[in-house]
Design an enzyme around this catalytic site. Sequence first.
Site, PDB file in Angstrom:
ATOM      1  N   ASP A 115       0.802  -1.233   0.000  1.00  0.00           N
ATOM      2  CA  ASP A 115       0.000   0.000   0.000  1.00  0.00           C
ATOM      3  C   ASP A 115       0.834   1.281   0.000  1.00  0.00           C
ATOM      4  O   ASP A 115       0.283   2.379  -0.058  1.00  0.00           O
ATOM      5  CB  ASP A 115      -0.972   0.007   1.190  1.00  0.00           C
ATOM      6  N   GLU A 202      11.220  -3.342  12.880  1.00  0.00           N
ATOM      7  CA  GLU A 202      12.369  -2.851  12.118  1.00  0.00           C
ATOM      8  C   GLU A 202      13.618  -2.874  12.988  1.00  0.00           C
ATOM      9  O   GLU A 202      14.682  -3.341  12.575  1.00  0.00           O
ATOM     10  CB  GLU A 202      12.100  -1.425  11.617  1.00  0.00           C
TER      11      GLU A 202
HETATM   12  N1  UDP Z   1      -0.614  -7.728   5.593  1.00  0.00           N
HETATM   13  C1  UDP Z   1      -0.763  -9.110   5.587  1.00  0.00           C
HETATM   14  N2  UDP Z   1      -1.732  -9.671   6.401  1.00  0.00           N
HETATM   15  C2  UDP Z   1      -2.547  -8.918   7.208  1.00  0.00           C
HETATM   16  C3  UDP Z   1      -2.380  -7.516   7.210  1.00  0.00           C
HETATM   17  C4  UDP Z   1      -1.388  -6.946   6.406  1.00  0.00           C
HETATM   18  O1  UDP Z   1      -0.063  -9.808   4.860  1.00  0.00           O
HETATM   19  O2  UDP Z   1      -3.417  -9.486   7.908  1.00  0.00           O
HETATM   20  C5  UDP Z   1       0.408  -7.118   4.707  1.00  0.00           C
HETATM   21  C6  UDP Z   1      -0.094  -5.905   3.916  1.00  0.00           C
HETATM   22  O3  UDP Z   1      -0.632  -6.304   2.666  1.00  0.00           O
HETATM   23  C7  UDP Z   1       1.169  -5.048   3.776  1.00  0.00           C
HETATM   24  C8  UDP Z   1       1.959  -5.392   5.043  1.00  0.00           C
HETATM   25  O4  UDP Z   1       1.455  -6.637   5.531  1.00  0.00           O
HETATM   26  O5  UDP Z   1       1.928  -5.391   2.628  1.00  0.00           O
HETATM   27  C9  UDP Z   1       1.800  -4.329   6.130  1.00  0.00           C
HETATM   28  O6  UDP Z   1       0.428  -4.199   6.430  1.00  0.00           O
HETATM   29  P1  UDP Z   1      -0.311  -2.778   6.478  1.00  0.00           P
HETATM   30  O7  UDP Z   1       0.042  -1.992   5.271  1.00  0.00           O
HETATM   31  O8  UDP Z   1      -1.754  -3.019   6.754  1.00  0.00           O
HETATM   32  O9  UDP Z   1       0.374  -2.183   7.782  1.00  0.00           O
HETATM   33  P2  UDP Z   1       0.699  -0.688   8.196  1.00  0.00           P
HETATM   34  O10 UDP Z   1       0.958   0.114   6.974  1.00  0.00           O
HETATM   35  O11 UDP Z   1      -0.506  -0.250   8.922  1.00  0.00           O
HETATM   36  O12 UDP Z   1       1.889  -0.858   9.064  1.00  0.00           O
HETATM   37 MN    MN Z   2       0.791  -0.081   4.988  1.00  0.00          MN
END
Ligand code: UDP
Ligand code: MN
Length: 252
Positions: A115, A202
Amino acid sequence: DLPVIYGITPTYARPVQKAELTRMSHTLRLVRNFHWIIVEDAETPSSLVTNLLKCTFMNYTHLAAPTPASWKRKLKEPKWKKPRGVSQRNAAIRWLRQNKNRDTDRGIVYFADDDNTYSLNVFEEMRSISKVGVWPVGLVGGLMVEKPLLDSVTGRVIGWNSHWRPEREFAIDMAGFAVNLQHLLSNPNAEFSFNVERGFQESALLSQLVKIEELEPKADNCTKVYVWHTRTEEPYLGDEKALRSKGQRSDE
Ligand code: UDP
Ligand code: MN
């Protein structure tokens, strides 16, 4: 003879998934020597992702690695309560350990969520990394930009401008660093873990790989923003739900 960039992308089924992966693939297709390791949060690969990858004309590896049930976000549970992408990123790291040679395969490993918004510049910046490179990330941690702070004399990283949990040893988002493949393979135990404090993914990984003074600042001494931690709004699908309760759907 550019080093290959291995982009590791966890992804999961949801209404916006195809749109996110389409947008992302159309950026990645413009990156030379790129290998996409896309890891679905699922027991098995889906036909949606399989078909999308077939149509991209990219180098890719398609894996599936489910998040364990106890770490899966419950419906309505806030996002921040549980780490995301841990099992998927580790599956990709293990794939690299099994399929790439530490002495002969040159490459760069980047954890690229589905995203975020990527400038092509971020990929060119990371190609020259010898251990771990770092750069600013936009729209994250409650700030317009989170970035490494450099010593004005030595040019080395000496800290972070982060306001959120500034006590983190590496107070940087996943999108703000990349690792040399040979360096990752030379640290055979380095991986992500569910067993770390919230928001410390991280830091926990990087502390297994480098000391802060070894970090390689990129993006014009960390003055440029080439990646943004954007998030996609969940679409309103109330009428779709009504259709489905009648056994119909708009998308078939
Ligand atoms: N993701 C996943 N399973 C989940 C939620 C998220 O594989 O149940 C993936 C999502 O597609 C993205 C990454 O993990 O590539 C980080 O998730 P997200 O962007 O929702 O997290 P944030 O940006 O809030 O840290
Ligand atoms: Mn994200």
